[in-house]
Design an enzyme around this catalytic site. Structure first.
Site, PDB file in Angstrom:
ATOM      1  N   PHE B 113       0.849  -1.187   0.000  1.00  0.00           N
ATOM      2  CA  PHE B 113       0.000   0.000   0.000  1.00  0.00           C
ATOM      3  C   PHE B 113       0.883   1.234   0.000  1.00  0.00           C
ATOM      4  O   PHE B 113       2.095   1.147   0.224  1.00  0.00           O
ATOM      5  CB  PHE B 113      -0.921  -0.008   1.225  1.00  0.00           C
ATOM      6  CG  PHE B 113      -2.375   0.150   0.872  1.00  0.00           C
ATOM      7  CD1 PHE B 113      -3.102   1.241   1.320  1.00  0.00           C
ATOM      8  CD2 PHE B 113      -3.020  -0.799   0.083  1.00  0.00           C
ATOM      9  CE1 PHE B 113      -4.449   1.374   0.991  1.00  0.00           C
ATOM     10  CE2 PHE B 113      -4.356  -0.663  -0.228  1.00  0.00           C
ATOM     11  CZ  PHE B 113      -5.078   0.435   0.229  1.00  0.00           C
ATOM     12  N   GLN B 229      -7.593  15.608   3.038  1.00  0.00           N
ATOM     13  CA  GLN B 229      -6.930  14.766   2.046  1.00  0.00           C
ATOM     14  C   GLN B 229      -7.723  14.635   0.760  1.00  0.00           C
ATOM     15  O   GLN B 229      -8.920  14.347   0.776  1.00  0.00           O
ATOM     16  CB  GLN B 229      -6.698  13.368   2.599  1.00  0.00           C
ATOM     17  CG  GLN B 229      -5.913  12.472   1.631  1.00  0.00           C
ATOM     18  CD  GLN B 229      -5.563  11.141   2.249  1.00  0.00           C
ATOM     19  OE1 GLN B 229      -6.390  10.267   2.367  1.00  0.00           O
ATOM     20  NE2 GLN B 229      -4.311  11.003   2.658  1.00  0.00           N
ATOM     21  N   GLU B 244      -6.654   2.453  -3.492  1.00  0.00           N
ATOM     22  CA  GLU B 244      -5.200   2.508  -3.603  1.00  0.00           C
ATOM     23  C   GLU B 244      -4.645   1.120  -3.851  1.00  0.00           C
ATOM     24  O   GLU B 244      -3.540   0.964  -4.376  1.00  0.00           O
ATOM     25  CB  GLU B 244      -4.646   3.061  -2.287  1.00  0.00           C
ATOM     26  CG  GLU B 244      -3.186   3.360  -2.307  1.00  0.00           C
ATOM     27  CD  GLU B 244      -2.836   4.358  -1.235  1.00  0.00           C
ATOM     28  OE1 GLU B 244      -3.433   5.443  -1.236  1.00  0.00           O
ATOM     29  OE2 GLU B 244      -1.994   4.043  -0.388  1.00  0.00           O
ATOM     30  N   HIS B 340     -11.564  13.389   0.116  1.00  0.00           N
ATOM     31  CA  HIS B 340     -11.667  12.024   0.624  1.00  0.00           C
ATOM     32  C   HIS B 340     -11.670  11.905   2.142  1.00  0.00           C
ATOM     33  O   HIS B 340     -12.464  11.153   2.704  1.00  0.00           O
ATOM     34  CB  HIS B 340     -10.494  11.220   0.053  1.00  0.00           C
ATOM     35  CG  HIS B 340     -10.513   9.783   0.445  1.00  0.00           C
ATOM     36  ND1 HIS B 340     -11.559   8.954   0.134  1.00  0.00           N
ATOM     37  CD2 HIS B 340      -9.611   9.030   1.111  1.00  0.00           C
ATOM     38  CE1 HIS B 340     -11.296   7.745   0.609  1.00  0.00           C
ATOM     39  NE2 HIS B 340     -10.135   7.760   1.197  1.00  0.00           N
ATOM     40  N   ARG B 375      -2.759  11.319   5.696  1.00  0.00           N
ATOM     41  CA  ARG B 375      -2.997   9.971   6.205  1.00  0.00           C
ATOM     42  C   ARG B 375      -2.509   8.937   5.196  1.00  0.00           C
ATOM     43  O   ARG B 375      -2.762   9.055   3.996  1.00  0.00           O
ATOM     44  CB  ARG B 375      -4.488   9.774   6.453  1.00  0.00           C
ATOM     45  CG  ARG B 375      -4.864   8.352   6.843  1.00  0.00           C
ATOM     46  CD  ARG B 375      -6.324   8.248   7.210  1.00  0.00           C
ATOM     47  NE  ARG B 375      -7.215   8.239   6.062  1.00  0.00           N
ATOM     48  CZ  ARG B 375      -7.331   7.252   5.183  1.00  0.00           C
ATOM     49  NH1 ARG B 375      -6.583   6.173   5.298  1.00  0.00           N
ATOM     50  NH2 ARG B 375      -8.204   7.342   4.197  1.00  0.00           N
TER      51      ARG B 375
END
Lengths: 302, 562, 415
Positions: B113, B229, B244, B340, B375
């Site tokens: 990730f 974000q 993602e 987001h 984040r």
């Protein structure tokens, strides 16, 4: 002279409890010039019940039937929504995975049979689809000698010939869930819209939950009556059993007088082609077809 | 009036986890949600949850990645706690029945990730958030004797006693519109973020920042409100999220010239740099004319093996097919950065406690801060569970130690009056609530998004203030009591305006670029002046600015490159 | 932007007696959803219109509705496609309105909002929907076969939207039926190796007359489900596990029916209906076991139908009248069928396309794309995977001898 020749799987019930279906089909095929090569060595499709018990068994049994058909070099036709559904489900699995297919073909090797995916564009289609897609409604119309004028026909598809959407070929044939209406119109009749046309007749649970089963059948018949139908037409003999043979019982469960004739698809077509009800075994039905006969004879108006 | 030791408001991951943790301590727990709990927005989290569980991984490594990801605004003591407790939490979830993906040996398997130095993301296909949340809800059903559920109840405000302690909340039954005062020794806010302030957003319609505003209104400070974000891969027209995880599986980002442009912005991590870096890269490509005509760039998932797509990215196959008409296994899909997540929120300590005794917050609504200025993917699910649990436990313990008086009934009467006034407004007196809401969304997306400057933020702030003035006259249609969604929209608009105002003020105030805040007029990070949090406390004249230090334990701030 | 007309089934209990229809016209980008249309109505025309919604991305499960009679999610239904669907109805083929109704099989609270608690959730809770592991958990994770987690992910994908419950035809006739959502949820535990109550769960659902054998096998739930859960498939797996793996006899004669059907085909190749009827109620009654009182009742209940069949001539031949006197397949065909049985009973493989996906045939450069046949098709929910190794050609195997496929002479269409 026939130019449509098909391997023909009549199913079990058409030769069992609904013999009038098998007989009418033969008459219709002959009149329309469709040559049928009956697969009498083939076995039951399992009706979805065998798949419940052992999925591989159902896939193999149907692979055998497919292989028998393929060895005639002809595409296959069935006259039962349930066969169509059970077989399509098995075919999807067989076609999806070559290792699985090879494993299944192992079981057929002894008999010298093999199911080949998409062999020469091989298909398995219900009579309803064959009439519209392969025979053609225009051609069918030309053969009509007795248009079913004044006859109000409620279509009853049977679940397995219209669901599930992702397996019934809607991508290529988006109107498969409207074919019965088109056929009825082509034969000169008036399709009747009613709630139960695409619902379940309840046959699969007749021994397991009789009340649920007959309540479904009874409700849909009642809906059709309320909408003014003179009869129902169905491409599935199992639906026919629950709608016709069980009609008096369904009436008891729903507490409603019914008495609506239920015709097999070939019977409806045959009537328009000029055959007489007696030739089509309509006397064998439980729900009397007298009303239909009188409508056709130009009798009692609405 | 209903009475509980711990009243949890919001039933997403953080709320459900808090309720379960509190119930384990044997206290009386209530959990409230304005939608059925499984509708909570946690279910949209697709990709996974981070933990240093693998052999050869360490919580320190996870913590450092998080600190760096936060652009050094994260509080390192909180981050250490989160990363240290993560492995145990994952195992706890697995024991409850979460159907995590397994490796060939049948043990928990990971995927890569963004922003992570090694693969440590645990997942369930691409429905991780949904899978975890549904399992927690299963547990809520199991413990329904200990945890009272108030499903489809809307919380309109918190109640303090004369000593400034939180002693309850005001709830409206959505089914019949009746208002009730709920008494609680502790209230835990778990109401999620406020993405609906921006349009478009990946956030659901329910993400209106209710808890952020309610806490603010009773005097709890908010922190890092400027840190918003923008997720790099959202669908152009509708703002839907493309996980993602797609980039984790190897998907590429391409501009209109077919160039894999991340090479120029983050040569090491490429598409798996942290989200703010990737979003800015995309936005730059678009602004400088190398994007497509519709203001997008492309995400190419065709390079991922089909078998892997089928196993792990099934959800986005459906999203691509159903919402963009694209088969992602055959062609790239057009995406752009989209609103987001809210890193900022109600300021809490590492046990979820705010400065108001009896008021806690956990999850996206809170700002501990573990995410600082940005984040990392798969850290949000972790945040909700770790701090949800801690808040639940701490609140339960406090409940056993104290007694509080009953909240005053007159507050209920006031609240009812206010709502009746909203319902009864003259339609000719002002614009519709929905119109104001849309205007707010467009304004914020235009001026307080990926790239900001003083003039723009100022414009946005003025617009927000003008909408706040208009708000008392904005009207709705539905005057009934049964399932009145209109009135809820009206109350939510008030919450959103408060939240928007705070974000604008904070963004204006921070004259530097850090994490998600990028000021084109102050493009550099300035640790000397700005290594600190901006706190906002409500006054009648608007939010008052103060600062709080960033806790640094092990990792001194350095230059942040990927 | 094009205009669409939404015909909404409304119910406003505080201002008007009973449900009624109302049409709204919306201006909408054809790519947007029916939900977007409803929200436009709510935001700009009539704020009293209520519909549950949240994520707008088919993940929260809030917006279950019936659109043109089909139970689905409003956010997932593209408005232009909904218009196409509406136009297919008989009537004004040019511009039928898009019909939007609340979900079926549930009481309606207001407009498109239904009471899911008393139907959907109560049934879900009935199947004990939480993991029941044995003893204490291990120190680390439970070690389980990776396929098992992927397998139950299909049920885990359920977002509890209620579309399947809305579409369920069995529930329409029998409101007490446990239903597709609850049973799919039950499979999620039965299929999870960590759950220790597999047999108990199956027994419970088999002993409930409205349990796993009350499903009318109609595929409506499979069609309605927006997530590929295929609840009916899960129900069939529950039946398979209960009947075969755990030898559980249900109260609906379902197991007996299944076994009887299967055995009859093994012995006769095609269906002997009267034998099936008898054996479904009382296995081996001709000779062996004593049937239960319920079975006797069932058998006697079928007598009137049988008598009618005899009277009209449907069941005139011996093969139809007497259970068991039904011909086998001709020649050695029956032997081959028996061999199929022994091969399949040995392996009992269960191919789940949700897990494996479908292979895609890579066509030769000058070959037309793989014709998968019009009998099998449709918008697949599963993904293709490239075949390893050479392509599977629709090639010619040696011509197999055309076995005896002569049509039998027809006697009255029967045998």
């Amino acid at each position: 002279m026939s130019d449509l020749k098909l391997a023909y799987w009549p199913g079990c019930v058409s030769r069992g409890f609904t013999p009038e279906l098998h007989g009418s089909m033969a008459l219709v095929a002959d009149r329309l010039g469709i040559e049928l090569l009956e697969l009498d060595r083939a076995n039951c499709c399992g009706a979805g019940v065998i798949a419940e018990h052992n999925q591989e068994l159902a896939d193999t049994l149907n692979a055998r039937t497919f292989a028998l058909a393929q060895s005639t070099g002809l595409a296959m036709m069935n006259i039962c929504s349930t066969c169509q559904g059970a077989q399509s489900e098995c075919q999807q699995r067989l076609d999806a995975d070559s290792a699985y297919r090879a494993h299944i073909n192992d079981a057929l090797a002894d008999e010298g049979l093999e199911y080949t995916k998409a062999k020469d564009g091989w298909t398995n289609k219900n009579l309803l689809w064959v009439l519209v897609e392969d025979y053609g409604l225009d051609r069918l119309k030309e053969k009509v000698t007795r248009p079913l004028t004044e006859l109000r026909v409620g279509p009853f598809y049977g679940c397995y010939v219209i669901r599930p959407k992702h397996r019934i070929g809607y991508e290529e044939h988006p109107d498969r869930d409207l074919y019965l209406e088109s056929v009825i119109e082509t034969l000169g009749g008036q399709p009747v819209e009613y709630d139960g046309a695409r619902k379940c007749c309840g046959f699969p649970v007749i021994t397991m939950n009789r009340d649920t089963s007959l309540r479904q059948a009874g409700t849909h018949i009642a809906d059709a009556l309320d909408a003014g139908a003179d009869c129902l037409v169905t491409p599935c003999p199992l639906c026919h059993l629950n709608l016709d043979m069980q009609q008096p019982e369904a009436a008891k469960v729903t507490g409603r007088d019914l008495g609506l004739a239920v015709l097999h698809l070939p019977q409806l077509v045959a009537l328009a082609l000029g055959f007489e009800p007696k030739e089509l075994g309509m006397g064998k039905h439980i729900a009397s077809t007298e009303w239909v006969e009188s409508r056709l004879a130009g009798g009692v108006p609405a | 009036m209903p009475k509980h030791d711990v009243l949890v408001i919001g039933a997403g991951l953080a709320g459900q986890r808090a309720a379960l943790a509190a119930a384990e301590e044997g206290v009386s727990v209530g959990i409230v949600s304005k939608v059925h709990p499984v509708r909570s927005h946690s279910n949209a989290a697709q990709g996974g949850i981070n933990a240093a569980l693998q052999e050869g991984d360490s919580w320190e490594s996870h913590a450092f990645d998080t600190v760096k990801g936060s652009d050094y605004l994260g509080d390192q003591d909180a981050i250490e706690i989160m990363c240290r407790e993560a492995p145990e939490e994952i195992l706890h979830l697995e024991h409850l029945g979460v159907t995590f993906h397994r490796n060939a040996e049948g043990r928990l398997g990971t995927r890569a990730f963004g922003g992570a130095s090694q693969a440590r993301t645990y997942y369930v296909a691409d429905i991780t958030g949904q899978a975890i949340m549904h399992v927690l809800y299963e547990q809520l059903m199991k413990f329904s004797a200990q945890i009272s559920r108030y499903e489809e109840y809307f919380t309109s405000s918190l109640v303090l006693d004369d000593d400034g302690r939180c002693v309850g909340a005001m709830l409206r039954s959505i089914a019949d519109g009746s208002m009730e005062l709920f008494e609680a020794k502790n209230v835990i806010l778990a109401t999620g973020g406020n993405g609906q302030i921006w349009q478009p957003t990946t956030n659901a319609l329910i993400c209106t920042g209710d808890g952020i505003a309610m806490a603010y209104r009773v005097g709890a400070p908010l922190m890092d409100m400027e840190m918003i974000q923008y997720h790099p891969t959202t669908l152009a027209k509708k703002g839907f999220l493309i996980t993602e995880g797609a980039r984790g599986e190897g998907a590429h980002l391409l501009n209109a010239q077919g160039e894999r442009f991340m090479e120029r912005y983050a040569p090491n991590k490429m598409e798996l740099a942290s989200r703010d870096v990737v979003s800015r890269a995309e936005q730059t490509e678009i602004n400088e004319g190398r994007g497509f005509d519709d203001g997008t760039v492309a995400l190419d998932i065709t390079v991922v093996p089909r078998k892997r797509i089928h196993e792990a990215l099934r959800e986005i196959v459906l999203v691509g097919r159903d919402f963009a008409g694209v088969d992602i296994t055959r062609e790239p899909i057009r995406i752009k950065p989209g609103n987001h997540y809210t890193m900022g929120g109600v300021k809490t300590d590492v046990d979820g406690a705010t400065t108001i005794p009896g008021l806690y917050a956990a999850g996206e609504v809170a700002c501990v801060s573990v995410h600082g200025g940005n984040r990392l993917g798969a850290n949000s699910l972790l945040d909700t569970l770790i701090f949800g649990r801690r808040a639940g436990k701490h609140a339960a313990t406090r409940a056993k130690q104290i007694d509080v008086g009953r909240p005053s009934e007159s507050k209920l009467a006031d609240e009812e009056r206010g709502i009746a006034e909203l319902v009864g407004r003259n339609p000719d007196g002002g614009r519709r609530v929905s119109v104001l809401r849309r205007e707010l969304g467009e304004t914020m997306d235009r001026f307080v998004a990926v790239f900001r400057d003083e003039a723009g933020i100022q414009t946005a702030l003025e617009r927000v203030k003008s909408l706040q003035e208009e708000y008392p006259k904005a009207h709705i249609d539905d005057r009934g009591t049964v399932f009145n969604q209109d009135v809820l929209g009206g109350i939510e608009l008030g919450f959103m305006l408060d939240g928007a105002e705070c974000t604008c003020v904070a963004a204006l105030h921070r004259t530097e670029s850090r994490g998600a805040q990028y000021r084109t007029d102050f493009p550099e990070r300035n640790d000397d002046e700005w290594l600190k949090h901006i706190d906002l406390t409500r006054t009648d004249e608007g939010p008052e600015v103060s600062y709080s230090p960033v806790t640094v334990t092990q990792w001194q701030p350095t230059e942040r490159t990927y | 932007m094009p205009e669409y007309t939404l015909k909404v089934r409304r119910y406003q209990p505080e201002t008007r007696e009973g449900p009624y229809w109302q049409e709204f016209t919306v201006d909408l980008d054809p790519d947007l959803s029916v939900l977007d249309g409803l929200l436009q109505v709510r935001d700009s025309q009539d704020g009293t219109l209520v519909v549950r919604c949240s994520c707008k991305a088919a993940i929260c499960g809030s917006c279950g509705t019936k659109i043109n009679g089909q139970s689905t999610l409003a956010c997932k239904t593209q408005i232009s496609e909904a218009q196409d669907g509406a136009n297919r109805r008989p009537g004004d083929h040019g511009g039928n309105p898009i019909v939007v109704e609340p979900m079926g099989n549930m009481p309606v609270v207001k407009d498109l909002v239904t009471d899911m608690e008393s139907t959907h959730w109560e049934k879900v809770r009935r199947v004990t929907p939480w993991l029941l592991p044995e003893g204490d958990p291990p120190e680390r994770e439970y070690v389980v076969p990776p396929e098992s987690m992927i397998d139950v992910t299909q049920s885990m994908a359920c977002i509890q939207c209620g579309a399947c419950v809305s579409a369920c035809l069995s529930m329409e006739a029998d409101p007490e039926f446990v239903g597709p959502a609850a049973l799919a949820k039950a499979y999620r535990f039965v299929g999870d190796p960590r759950d220790s109550q597999t047999k108990e769960r199956l027994y419970d659902l088999a002993q409930d007359p409205h349990g796993i054998y009350d499903c009318t096998h109609c595929f409506s739930c499979v069609d309605a489900c927006p997530k590929g859960v295929a609840p009916m498939d899960q129900i069939m797996r529950l039946r398979r596990l209960a009947s075969h793996d755990h030898d559980i006899d249900d109260v609906n004669n379902g197991r007996r029916h299944e076994l009887a059907f299967t055995k009859i085909i093994e012995r006769k190749g095609t269906l002997d209906e009267s034998l099936l009827l008898q054996e479904s109620y009382a296995q081996g009654v001709v000779g062996k076991l004593m049937p239960t009182s319920g079975a006797i009742k069932g058998l006697i209940g079928s007598l009137p139908t049988a008598i009618r069949g005899i009277r009209t001539g449907k069941m005139r031949s011996l093969g139809k009248l007497i259970p068991g006197v039904h011909p086998k397949l001709p020649g050695d065909a029956q032997q081959h069928v028996k061999r199929v049985y022994s091969h399949s009973e040995e392996h009992r493989e269960e191919l789940n396309l949700y897990i494996t996906g479908e292979e895609e045939v890579v066509p030769e450069p000058d070959e037309a794309p793989d014709p998968l046949g019009s009998a099998v098709g449709g918008g697949r929910q599963h993904m293709d995977k490239v075949t390893e190794g050479g392509s599977e050609t629709a090639g010619q195997s040696e011509a197999t001898p055309v076995a005896d496929i002569e049509p039998e002479p027809d006697e009255e269409g029967g045998r």
